[in-house]
Design a protein around this motif. Structure first.
Motif, PDB file in Angstrom:
ATOM      1  N   SER A  46    -102.451  26.080   6.918  1.00  0.00           N
ATOM      2  CA  SER A  46    -102.717  25.250   5.744  1.00  0.00           C
ATOM      3  C   SER A  46    -102.478  25.979   4.435  1.00  0.00           C
ATOM      4  O   SER A  46    -102.160  25.357   3.418  1.00  0.00           O
ATOM      5  CB  SER A  46    -104.161  24.728   5.791  1.00  0.00           C
ATOM      6  OG  SER A  46    -105.083  25.802   5.874  1.00  0.00           O
ATOM      7  N   VAL A  47    -102.607  27.322   4.441  1.00  0.00           N
ATOM      8  CA  VAL A  47    -102.429  28.062   3.198  1.00  0.00           C
ATOM      9  C   VAL A  47    -100.980  28.023   2.719  1.00  0.00           C
ATOM     10  O   VAL A  47    -100.686  28.352   1.566  1.00  0.00           O
ATOM     11  CB  VAL A  47    -102.900  29.524   3.376  1.00  0.00           C
ATOM     12  CG1 VAL A  47    -101.927  30.315   4.227  1.00  0.00           C
ATOM     13  CG2 VAL A  47    -103.124  30.201   2.024  1.00  0.00           C
ATOM     14  N   SER A  48    -100.049  27.594   3.575  1.00  0.00           N
ATOM     15  CA  SER A  48     -98.652  27.503   3.158  1.00  0.00           C
ATOM     16  C   SER A  48     -98.447  26.449   2.079  1.00  0.00           C
ATOM     17  O   SER A  48     -97.473  26.500   1.322  1.00  0.00           O
ATOM     18  CB  SER A  48     -97.760  27.181   4.356  1.00  0.00           C
ATOM     19  OG  SER A  48     -98.003  25.863   4.833  1.00  0.00           O
ATOM     20  N   GLY A  49     -99.348  25.465   2.016  1.00  0.00           N
ATOM     21  CA  GLY A  49     -99.253  24.440   0.984  1.00  0.00           C
ATOM     22  C   GLY A  49     -98.458  23.221   1.375  1.00  0.00           C
ATOM     23  O   GLY A  49     -98.293  22.308   0.553  1.00  0.00           O
ATOM     24  N   TRP A  50     -98.003  23.134   2.634  1.00  0.00           N
ATOM     25  CA  TRP A  50     -97.166  22.006   3.035  1.00  0.00           C
ATOM     26  C   TRP A  50     -97.856  21.100   4.036  1.00  0.00           C
ATOM     27  O   TRP A  50     -97.253  20.598   4.981  1.00  0.00           O
ATOM     28  CB  TRP A  50     -95.831  22.509   3.584  1.00  0.00           C
ATOM     29  CG  TRP A  50     -95.015  23.192   2.539  1.00  0.00           C
ATOM     30  CD1 TRP A  50     -94.789  24.519   2.430  1.00  0.00           C
ATOM     31  CD2 TRP A  50     -94.341  22.593   1.421  1.00  0.00           C
ATOM     32  NE1 TRP A  50     -94.021  24.794   1.326  1.00  0.00           N
ATOM     33  CE2 TRP A  50     -93.728  23.620   0.688  1.00  0.00           C
ATOM     34  CE3 TRP A  50     -94.198  21.275   0.969  1.00  0.00           C
ATOM     35  CZ2 TRP A  50     -92.992  23.399  -0.468  1.00  0.00           C
ATOM     36  CZ3 TRP A  50     -93.465  21.038  -0.180  1.00  0.00           C
ATOM     37  CH2 TRP A  50     -92.868  22.093  -0.887  1.00  0.00           C
ATOM     38  N   GLY A  51     -99.148  20.892   3.831  1.00  0.00           N
ATOM     39  CA  GLY A  51     -99.886  19.896   4.590  1.00  0.00           C
ATOM     40  C   GLY A  51     -99.865  20.148   6.077  1.00  0.00           C
ATOM     41  O   GLY A  51    -100.138  21.255   6.562  1.00  0.00           O
ATOM     42  N   SER A  52     -99.518  19.109   6.860  1.00  0.00           N
ATOM     43  CA  SER A  52     -99.559  19.185   8.314  1.00  0.00           C
ATOM     44  C   SER A  52     -98.254  19.687   8.925  1.00  0.00           C
ATOM     45  O   SER A  52     -98.106  19.674  10.144  1.00  0.00           O
ATOM     46  CB  SER A  52     -99.884  17.803   8.891  1.00  0.00           C
ATOM     47  OG  SER A  52     -98.910  16.849   8.489  1.00  0.00           O
ATOM     48  N   THR A  53     -97.298  20.130   8.122  1.00  0.00           N
ATOM     49  CA  THR A  53     -96.050  20.665   8.655  1.00  0.00           C
ATOM     50  C   THR A  53     -96.326  21.967   9.403  1.00  0.00           C
ATOM     51  O   THR A  53     -97.003  22.857   8.889  1.00  0.00           O
ATOM     52  CB  THR A  53     -95.031  20.920   7.531  1.00  0.00           C
ATOM     53  OG1 THR A  53     -94.866  19.725   6.765  1.00  0.00           O
ATOM     54  CG2 THR A  53     -93.696  21.335   8.098  1.00  0.00           C
ATOM     55  N   THR A  54     -95.808  22.075  10.610  1.00  0.00           N
ATOM     56  CA  THR A  54     -96.093  23.252  11.422  1.00  0.00           C
ATOM     57  C   THR A  54     -95.366  24.478  10.883  1.00  0.00           C
ATOM     58  O   THR A  54     -94.398  24.376  10.124  1.00  0.00           O
ATOM     59  CB  THR A  54     -95.675  23.016  12.884  1.00  0.00           C
ATOM     60  OG1 THR A  54     -94.269  22.766  12.935  1.00  0.00           O
ATOM     61  CG2 THR A  54     -96.425  21.834  13.466  1.00  0.00           C
ATOM     62  N   LEU A  55     -95.827  25.641  11.325  1.00  0.00           N
ATOM     63  CA  LEU A  55     -95.279  26.895  10.812  1.00  0.00           C
ATOM     64  C   LEU A  55     -93.806  27.046  11.151  1.00  0.00           C
ATOM     65  O   LEU A  55     -93.019  27.540  10.333  1.00  0.00           O
ATOM     66  CB  LEU A  55     -96.081  28.071  11.370  1.00  0.00           C
ATOM     67  CG  LEU A  55     -95.661  29.467  10.908  1.00  0.00           C
ATOM     68  CD1 LEU A  55     -95.722  29.585   9.397  1.00  0.00           C
ATOM     69  CD2 LEU A  55     -96.530  30.530  11.567  1.00  0.00           C
TER      70      LEU A  55
END
Length: 715
Positions: A46-55
């Motif tokens: 979640s810290v990536s900032g792109w919601g529910s998009t997987t790593l």
């Protein structure tokens, strides 16, 4: 009355746990056949900032450590995450104090680079992990996620929330010398439809580490609740209170111009009769309301944090010779050649830090011109208030690296401290544009307005300034097969500071220009049924502040932006499974240098202190098919040498360390998970890190070989 102490050996601890386990499962008349579940997870960070998009689908590099992995690896604190990712390294990690870590060679700022469920918190405290579901580490410039922050990355603590089904577990743990832990994790839902949930985490630890004169205690009480108002509305309320009381550990240092050997890693230089523990009280609570409608999700999320700290230390700093020059010698940034040093009585009690943040955000999907947009937009308001009293930082006498000299205390409490206030408003927007089945664009922008004020506790040296700035992010990705992509990105980050309002500075009290770092990154991510692997190349430039001072005997200085730090590197990671064998590894090759410094040209072209050029981390696990539930694991960390001085004239050698562990899961009326481990299995005696902190060279040794054991009972 004489007192006795029970000392447990590793064998005794294991035997005790086995007896408990045998008693716990005795009533069960039968055992169920073991069930093995295998699969590959593609987590959302979640810290990536792109919601529910997987790593695997996101054009950023990040890593996470789950609560189960923390238990298996014996992770006790954030500093132990350096065992998990080659991009993460130690940065002045002392027993009994708060944690410092570096990512991609940059030390994270404990005031601005830490998040809790995505909202900013202050990490100048001990943050317990017992109620954390996982730790997320974003690597690289984080301006899209944070208004001001150091460019290495962000750390995000994810809190444990109520589960869908009831779950109850209790843990007993032991660690050499005689540290003991008792913890419970209880999750339950209430009501006919289970609309209300609660999860309670309790922990108490009696700390007796191998480091001498460092005994302490800690406890945690944390409760997380949720209310499923409707199928579209969720209310989550949680809070925790914790305390840690433990004497901290000063670092060793160079002895004049020589690098000493590690003779005894158990010596604690904070062993004076008047030494007192560092006490860290932390209270944190958050409320999050989420509502979904017509493909959109709106959230209101707030967090409040109250920290209280008594920071106390017998503090070694520098070496002064009582004889005046030319016969006397002065080493302001290291210890004397004979192993003595100047010892200071440092006490700053009743430090109070308050942080509050409130975020309103919305995200959803739109279809425009045959292109899919995944939008998010929001606003974050945060406030920081730090209040301190007068402190002591006064000479107490002379100490030595054997820890045998006793000095008298010196605690006048006459040195001013600095009170600080900050208010920040941030507006952000992100858009992931899917141009077709293969090509994507990732656009982000954060606008920040901040106001900062500071003043000494005696009412002097007040400063105040305001700044506005934007931190954009852009990336493009190409998915050439399912879960396989290449990407390239560019992003900005910002740091802000003010010149100390002191007589020696000609520009004292003035706000410095915002230091705008930038990062270029390109990477490859591949994920298959049994393996994941990838690599990333990054290039980060960060402006550096410095003091331009007139030559002696003049004493005036001007604080300026003084060149930059340039970190360029390559990261690689891989994980795969082959039958009963599981392999995981990462490496980082980093070329980090200073450039264009006018205040100290000698550092140009030199690498920063305490930053390894090469780091390799490997993990091998074997799940024994002959005895289902049994797994053995070996973790290897190999690190190259690190510079101890800014001019690179002295370095600490590289080293390799191996940790071994065993886990056995028994399924009966309850599930028993036995864990045994030994850290630094071959008892390497080396310097773990060489931080150049507070203008001083410090050295921290690798902890000696340490056995650990635990039993977790799950119903």
């Amino acid at each position: 009355m004489a007192s006795t102490r029970l000392l447990l050996t590793p064998a005794a601890a294991a035997a005790s746990l086995l007896c408990i386990g045998a008693y716990a499962q005795a009533p069960a008349p039968t055992t169920l056949p073991p069930v093995t579940v295998t699969g590959r997870s593609d987590p959302v960070v979640s810290v990536s900032g792109w919601g529910s998009t997987t790593l695997s689908e996101t054009p950023v590099q990040a890593s996470l450590v789950t609560s189960a992995q923390m238990k298996d690896r014996g992770v006790q604190r954030l500093a132990d995450v350096v065992k998990s990712d080659a991009s993460v390294s130690d940065a002045y990690n002392s027993e009994g104090y708060w944690d410092f870590i570096a990512v991609r060679g940059f030390t994270l700022d404990n005031r601005f680079n830490y998040r809790r469920d995505g909202l900013p918190i202050n990490a100048e405290t001990s943050i317990p992990l017992d109620n954390k579901e996982r730790l997320e580490v974003l690597k690289g410039t984080s301006g899209m996620q944070a208004g001001t922050s150091a460019p290495g990355g962000l750390v995000n603590y994810i809190v444990k929330r109520p589960l869908a089904q009831p779950a109850y577990s209790a843990t007993l743990g032991w660690r050499e010398r005689n540290t003991s832990l008792a913890a419970a994790d209880l999750s339950q839902r209430f009501g006919s439809s289970g609309a209300v949930g609660a999860r309670l985490n309790l922990a108490y630890e009696d700390i007796e580490p191998q480091l001498r004169s460092a005994e302490g205690k800690r406890h945690l009480v944390a409760l997380a609740t949720d209310w499923r108002v409707t199928s579209d509305t969720l209310v989550e309320l949680e809070g925790e209170t914790s305390r840690r009381s433990q004497p901290s550990q000063p670092g060793f240092s160079l002895l004049g111009n020589s690098l000493p050997q590690v003779r005894d890693a158990r010596i604690n230089l904070n062993n004076q009769p008047w030494s007192q523990p560092v006490v860290m009280d932390a209270n944190t609570a958050s409320l999050r309301v989420t509502h979904k409608f017509d493909g959109w999700q709106v959230s209101l999320h707030g967090v409040t944090q109250r920290l209280r700290t008594d920071d106390r230390l017998a503090f070694p700093f520098g070496c002064s010779d009582p004889n005046p020059p030319p016969t006397g010698t002065y080493y302001p940034d290291r210890y004397c050649p004979d192993g003595t040093y100047d010892l200071y009585d440092y006490r700053s009690e009743n430090e109070r830090r308050r942080s509050d943040a409130l975020e309103v955000a919305a995200r959803g999907d739109l279809k425009l011109a045959d292109m899919t947009h995944q939008w998010s937009i929001g606003m974050l308001q945060s406030r920081v208030q730090n209040r301190f009293g007068f402190q002591s930082y006064d000479p107490a006498g002379t100490g030595n690296v054997d820890g045998t000299l006793v000095t008298p205390p010196n605690d006048p409490r006459s040195t001013p401290n600095t009170n600080r206030d900050e208010r920040t408003s941030e507006l952000f927007v992100r858009d992931m544009v899917k141009l077709n089945d293969h090509l994507g664009l990732w656009l982000g922008l954060r606008h920040t307005r901040l106001k900062r004020e500071s003043i000494q506790t005696n009412g002097s040296e007040g400063t105040s300034f305001e700044q506005l700035f934007n931190t954009p992010f852009f990336a493009t990705s190409y998915t050439f097969a399912p879960n396989q992509m290449v990407y390239a990105s560019w992003g900005r980050g910002t740091e802000s500071d003010v010149v100390p309002n002191r007589p020696q500075y000609s520009n004292g009290g003035q706000a410095l220009p915002a230091a705008r770092s930038r990062q270029l990154e390109a990477g490859l991510k591949v994920s298959t049924a049994n393996a994941t692997w990838g690599f990333a190349w990054f290039d980060i430039k960060r402006p550096v502040w410095g003091d331009d001072c007139a030559p002696p005997p003049a004493t005036s200085c001007t604080r300026i932006l003084d060149g930059n730090a340039h970190h360029e590197g390559l990261e690689a990671n891989a994980a795969w499974r082959d039958g009963a064998w599981n392999f995981q590894g990462s490496l980082q090759a980093l070329r980090a240098h200073r450039h264009d410094s006018t205040t100290d040209p000698a550092v140009n072209g030199k690498r920063p202190t305490n930053v390894p050029v090469r780091t390799v981390k490997l993990q091998v696990r074997y799940d024994a098919p002959q005895l289902p539930g049994l797994s053995t694991q070996a973790d290897l960390l190999a690190v190259s040498d690190r510079a101890a001085l800014p001019d690179n004239s002295i370095s600490i050698p590289g080293y390799a360390v191996t940790d071994l562990s065993l886990k056995f899961v028994q399924k009966a009326a309850s599930t028993l998970t036995w864990r045994l481990g030994v850290d630094n299995a071959f008892d390497r005696r080396v310097w773990r890190e060489s931080p150049h902190q507070y203008g001083h060279v410090y050295l921290y040794p690798l902890a000696p070989r340490t056995f650990r054991a635990s039993l977790e009972v799950t119903l």
